[in-house]
Design a protein around this motif. Structure first.
Motif, PDB file in Angstrom:
ATOM      1  N   ILE A 108       0.994  -1.295   0.006  1.00  0.00           N
ATOM      2  CA  ILE A 108       0.117   0.075  -0.126  1.00  0.00           C
ATOM      3  C   ILE A 108       0.835   1.287  -0.017  1.00  0.00           C
ATOM      4  CG2 ILE A 108      -1.919  -1.121   1.199  1.00  0.00           C
ATOM      5  CD1 ILE A 108      -1.007   0.335   3.530  1.00  0.00           C
ATOM      6  N   ARG A 109       2.275   1.024  -0.324  1.00  0.00           N
ATOM      7  CA  ARG A 109       3.153   2.438  -0.274  1.00  0.00           C
ATOM      8  C   ARG A 109       2.648   3.289  -1.557  1.00  0.00           C
ATOM      9  NH1 ARG A 109       8.375  -1.232   0.497  1.00  0.00           N
ATOM     10  NH2 ARG A 109       7.359  -2.387  -1.087  1.00  0.00           N
ATOM     11  N   GLY A 110       1.859   3.065  -2.226  1.00  0.00           N
ATOM     12  CA  GLY A 110       1.378   3.991  -3.254  1.00  0.00           C
ATOM     13  C   GLY A 110       0.108   4.954  -2.798  1.00  0.00           C
ATOM     14  N   VAL A 111      -0.560   4.429  -1.874  1.00  0.00           N
ATOM     15  CA  VAL A 111      -1.696   4.726  -1.435  1.00  0.00           C
ATOM     16  C   VAL A 111      -1.423   6.344  -0.707  1.00  0.00           C
ATOM     17  CG1 VAL A 111      -3.873   4.590   0.026  1.00  0.00           C
ATOM     18  CG2 VAL A 111      -2.856   2.419  -1.171  1.00  0.00           C
ATOM     19  N   VAL A 112      -2.172   7.242  -1.052  1.00  0.00           N
ATOM     20  CA  VAL A 112      -2.244   8.624  -0.555  1.00  0.00           C
ATOM     21  C   VAL A 112      -3.430   9.137   0.505  1.00  0.00           C
ATOM     22  CG1 VAL A 112      -0.787   9.524  -2.293  1.00  0.00           C
ATOM     23  CG2 VAL A 112      -3.234   9.838  -2.539  1.00  0.00           C
ATOM     24  N   GLY A 113      -4.423   7.988   0.407  1.00  0.00           N
ATOM     25  CA  GLY A 113      -5.443   8.294   1.412  1.00  0.00           C
ATOM     26  C   GLY A 113      -6.539   7.217   1.007  1.00  0.00           C
ATOM     27  N   THR A 114      -7.525   7.114   2.139  1.00  0.00           N
ATOM     28  CA  THR A 114      -8.965   6.450   1.940  1.00  0.00           C
ATOM     29  C   THR A 114      -9.954   6.959   2.410  1.00  0.00           C
ATOM     30  OG1 THR A 114      -8.482   5.426   3.867  1.00  0.00           O
ATOM     31  CG2 THR A 114      -7.372   4.399   2.114  1.00  0.00           C
ATOM     32  N   ASP A 115     -11.381   6.801   2.082  1.00  0.00           N
ATOM     33  CA  ASP A 115     -12.580   7.289   2.375  1.00  0.00           C
ATOM     34  C   ASP A 115     -12.775   5.899   3.453  1.00  0.00           C
ATOM     35  OD1 ASP A 115     -13.889   5.948   0.970  1.00  0.00           O
ATOM     36  OD2 ASP A 115     -14.688   7.620  -0.195  1.00  0.00           O
ATOM     37  N   LYS A 116     -14.007   6.340   4.064  1.00  0.00           N
ATOM     38  CA  LYS A 116     -14.600   5.189   4.907  1.00  0.00           C
ATOM     39  C   LYS A 116     -15.199   4.145   4.140  1.00  0.00           C
ATOM     40  CE  LYS A 116     -17.860   4.226   9.013  1.00  0.00           C
ATOM     41  NZ  LYS A 116     -17.934   2.970   8.563  1.00  0.00           N
TER      42      LYS A 116
ATOM     43  N   PHE B 265       3.064  -4.757   7.779  1.00  0.00           N
ATOM     44  CA  PHE B 265       4.697  -4.932   7.833  1.00  0.00           C
ATOM     45  C   PHE B 265       5.472  -3.532   7.235  1.00  0.00           C
ATOM     46  CE2 PHE B 265       2.765  -8.796   8.063  1.00  0.00           C
ATOM     47  CZ  PHE B 265       3.496  -9.653   9.104  1.00  0.00           C
ATOM     48  N   THR B 266       6.696  -3.699   7.583  1.00  0.00           N
ATOM     49  CA  THR B 266       7.423  -2.567   7.017  1.00  0.00           C
ATOM     50  C   THR B 266       8.447  -2.865   6.010  1.00  0.00           C
ATOM     51  OG1 THR B 266       8.917  -2.547   8.676  1.00  0.00           O
ATOM     52  CG2 THR B 266       6.986  -0.739   9.121  1.00  0.00           C
ATOM     53  N   THR B 267       8.456  -4.270   5.810  1.00  0.00           N
ATOM     54  CA  THR B 267       9.504  -4.794   4.972  1.00  0.00           C
ATOM     55  C   THR B 267       8.590  -6.075   4.041  1.00  0.00           C
ATOM     56  OG1 THR B 267      10.177  -6.446   6.292  1.00  0.00           O
ATOM     57  CG2 THR B 267      11.372  -4.272   6.228  1.00  0.00           C
ATOM     58  N   GLU B 268       8.834  -6.251   2.823  1.00  0.00           N
ATOM     59  CA  GLU B 268       8.239  -7.171   2.094  1.00  0.00           C
ATOM     60  C   GLU B 268       8.764  -8.782   2.598  1.00  0.00           C
ATOM     61  OE1 GLU B 268       8.599  -8.791  -2.460  1.00  0.00           O
ATOM     62  OE2 GLU B 268       7.698  -6.768  -2.057  1.00  0.00           O
ATOM     63  N   ALA B 269       9.978  -8.817   3.171  1.00  0.00           N
ATOM     64  CA  ALA B 269      10.504  -9.935   3.869  1.00  0.00           C
ATOM     65  C   ALA B 269       9.715 -10.465   4.941  1.00  0.00           C
ATOM     66  CB  ALA B 269      11.800  -9.851   4.061  1.00  0.00           C
ATOM     67  N   ALA B 270       9.430  -9.499   5.783  1.00  0.00           N
ATOM     68  CA  ALA B 270       8.543  -9.855   7.025  1.00  0.00           C
ATOM     69  C   ALA B 270       7.370 -10.199   6.493  1.00  0.00           C
ATOM     70  CB  ALA B 270       8.464  -8.622   7.978  1.00  0.00           C
TER      71      ALA B 270
ATOM     72  N   VAL C 238      -4.059 -11.724   4.764  1.00  0.00           N
ATOM     73  CA  VAL C 238      -3.343 -10.387   4.020  1.00  0.00           C
ATOM     74  C   VAL C 238      -2.323  -9.800   4.945  1.00  0.00           C
ATOM     75  CG1 VAL C 238      -3.934  -8.163   3.248  1.00  0.00           C
ATOM     76  CG2 VAL C 238      -5.400  -9.887   3.042  1.00  0.00           C
ATOM     77  N   ALA C 239      -1.182  -9.677   4.167  1.00  0.00           N
ATOM     78  CA  ALA C 239      -0.053  -9.055   4.851  1.00  0.00           C
ATOM     79  C   ALA C 239       0.004  -7.519   4.255  1.00  0.00           C
ATOM     80  CB  ALA C 239       1.188  -9.597   4.649  1.00  0.00           C
ATOM     81  N   LEU C 240      -0.126  -6.265   4.708  1.00  0.00           N
ATOM     82  CA  LEU C 240      -0.070  -5.065   4.197  1.00  0.00           C
ATOM     83  C   LEU C 240       1.342  -4.569   4.623  1.00  0.00           C
ATOM     84  CD1 LEU C 240      -3.456  -3.644   6.134  1.00  0.00           C
ATOM     85  CD2 LEU C 240      -3.117  -4.301   3.653  1.00  0.00           C
ATOM     86  N   VAL C 241       1.995  -4.184   3.427  1.00  0.00           N
ATOM     87  CA  VAL C 241       3.242  -3.608   3.575  1.00  0.00           C
ATOM     88  C   VAL C 241       3.201  -1.928   3.324  1.00  0.00           C
ATOM     89  CG1 VAL C 241       5.754  -3.330   2.584  1.00  0.00           C
ATOM     90  CG2 VAL C 241       4.359  -5.606   2.541  1.00  0.00           C
ATOM     91  N   ALA C 242       3.620  -1.227   4.494  1.00  0.00           N
ATOM     92  CA  ALA C 242       3.739   0.021   4.346  1.00  0.00           C
ATOM     93  C   ALA C 242       5.257   0.697   4.951  1.00  0.00           C
ATOM     94  CB  ALA C 242       2.554   0.585   5.269  1.00  0.00           C
ATOM     95  N   ASN C 243       5.461   1.701   4.636  1.00  0.00           N
ATOM     96  CA  ASN C 243       6.809   2.121   5.068  1.00  0.00           C
ATOM     97  C   ASN C 243       6.689   3.682   5.603  1.00  0.00           C
ATOM     98  OD1 ASN C 243       6.611   3.477   2.691  1.00  0.00           O
ATOM     99  ND2 ASN C 243       8.566   2.919   1.966  1.00  0.00           N
ATOM    100  N   GLU C 244       5.530   4.385   5.299  1.00  0.00           N
ATOM    101  CA  GLU C 244       5.738   5.531   5.899  1.00  0.00           C
ATOM    102  C   GLU C 244       4.556   5.860   7.022  1.00  0.00           C
ATOM    103  OE1 GLU C 244       4.673   8.382   2.587  1.00  0.00           O
ATOM    104  OE2 GLU C 244       5.743   6.989   1.114  1.00  0.00           O
ATOM    105  N   LYS C 245       4.885   6.854   7.875  1.00  0.00           N
ATOM    106  CA  LYS C 245       4.235   6.969   9.188  1.00  0.00           C
ATOM    107  C   LYS C 245       2.555   7.081   8.649  1.00  0.00           C
ATOM    108  CE  LYS C 245       3.994   9.644  13.326  1.00  0.00           C
ATOM    109  NZ  LYS C 245       4.554  10.498  14.259  1.00  0.00           N
ATOM    110  N   VAL C 246       2.053   7.679   7.857  1.00  0.00           N
ATOM    111  CA  VAL C 246       0.865   8.184   7.560  1.00  0.00           C
ATOM    112  C   VAL C 246       0.316   6.535   6.987  1.00  0.00           C
ATOM    113  CG1 VAL C 246      -0.394   9.126   5.744  1.00  0.00           C
ATOM    114  CG2 VAL C 246       1.415  10.492   6.755  1.00  0.00           C
ATOM    115  N   LEU C 247       0.958   5.937   6.259  1.00  0.00           N
ATOM    116  CA  LEU C 247       0.322   4.764   5.929  1.00  0.00           C
ATOM    117  C   LEU C 247       0.449   3.676   6.898  1.00  0.00           C
ATOM    118  CD1 LEU C 247       2.029   4.418   2.255  1.00  0.00           C
ATOM    119  CD2 LEU C 247      -0.343   4.894   2.982  1.00  0.00           C
ATOM    120  N   LEU C 248       1.097   3.751   7.856  1.00  0.00           N
ATOM    121  CA  LEU C 248       1.118   2.849   9.021  1.00  0.00           C
ATOM    122  C   LEU C 248      -0.065   3.360   9.765  1.00  0.00           C
ATOM    123  CD1 LEU C 248       4.919   2.488   9.837  1.00  0.00           C
ATOM    124  CD2 LEU C 248       3.399   0.813   9.186  1.00  0.00           C
TER     125      LEU C 248
END
Length: 130
Positions: free
Chosen positions: A59-67, A113-118, A84-94
């Motif tokens: 989801i690192r390309g996601v800039v936002g969502t609505d309900k 998760f913050t890494t694809e490996a995890a 489902v394993a969600l991969v995010a690396n920015e504070k906002v996405l987390l």
């Protein structure tokens, strides 16, 4: 049977299957509203040909969502998934992902998760043996 090179892309996401895992990557600057959520879930289900997979969702390309988009993904977005394993690396996405897990309550096991490996390590227990 899917080959490792099977690939699908639309305006919002790319997905492919490799070693029993469906990889799902949102494109840069994607905003997930109900329409986008419905489009990507419909395309993913069609691509899977009625087979169930564990899903690594980048989801690192996601800039936002609505309900409405989050709610749809939490329920219908889990169709034909084992986990489902969600991969995010920015504070906002987390923050968005944590909120999604706590409020929308996905219907299958879901972790952030913050890494694809995890994320792949988490999903390996959900791969069905052929």
């Amino acid at each position: 049977m899917f080959a490792a090179h099977d690939f699908y892309e639309n305006d919002h996401a790319q997905f492919w299957i490799k070693e029993g895992i469906l990889f799902f990557k949102y494109k840069s600057k994607t905003f997930i509203d109900l329409k986008v959520a419905q489009l990507v879930v419909t395309a993913r289900i069609h691509f899977q040909r009625e087979r169930t997979f564990p899903v690594l969702c980048d989801i690192r390309g996601v800039v936002g969502t609505d309900k409405a988009g989050r709610d749809f993904l939490a329920q219908a977005g889990s169709l034909l998934t084992h986990a489902v394993a969600l991969v995010a690396n920015e504070k906002v996405l987390l923050t968005i992902s944590t909120f999604y897990l706590q409020v929308s309550k996905p219907s299958v096991p879901t972790q952030i998760f913050t890494t694809e490996a995890a994320a792949l390590n988490y999903l390996k227990d959900f791969i069905e043996e052929k």
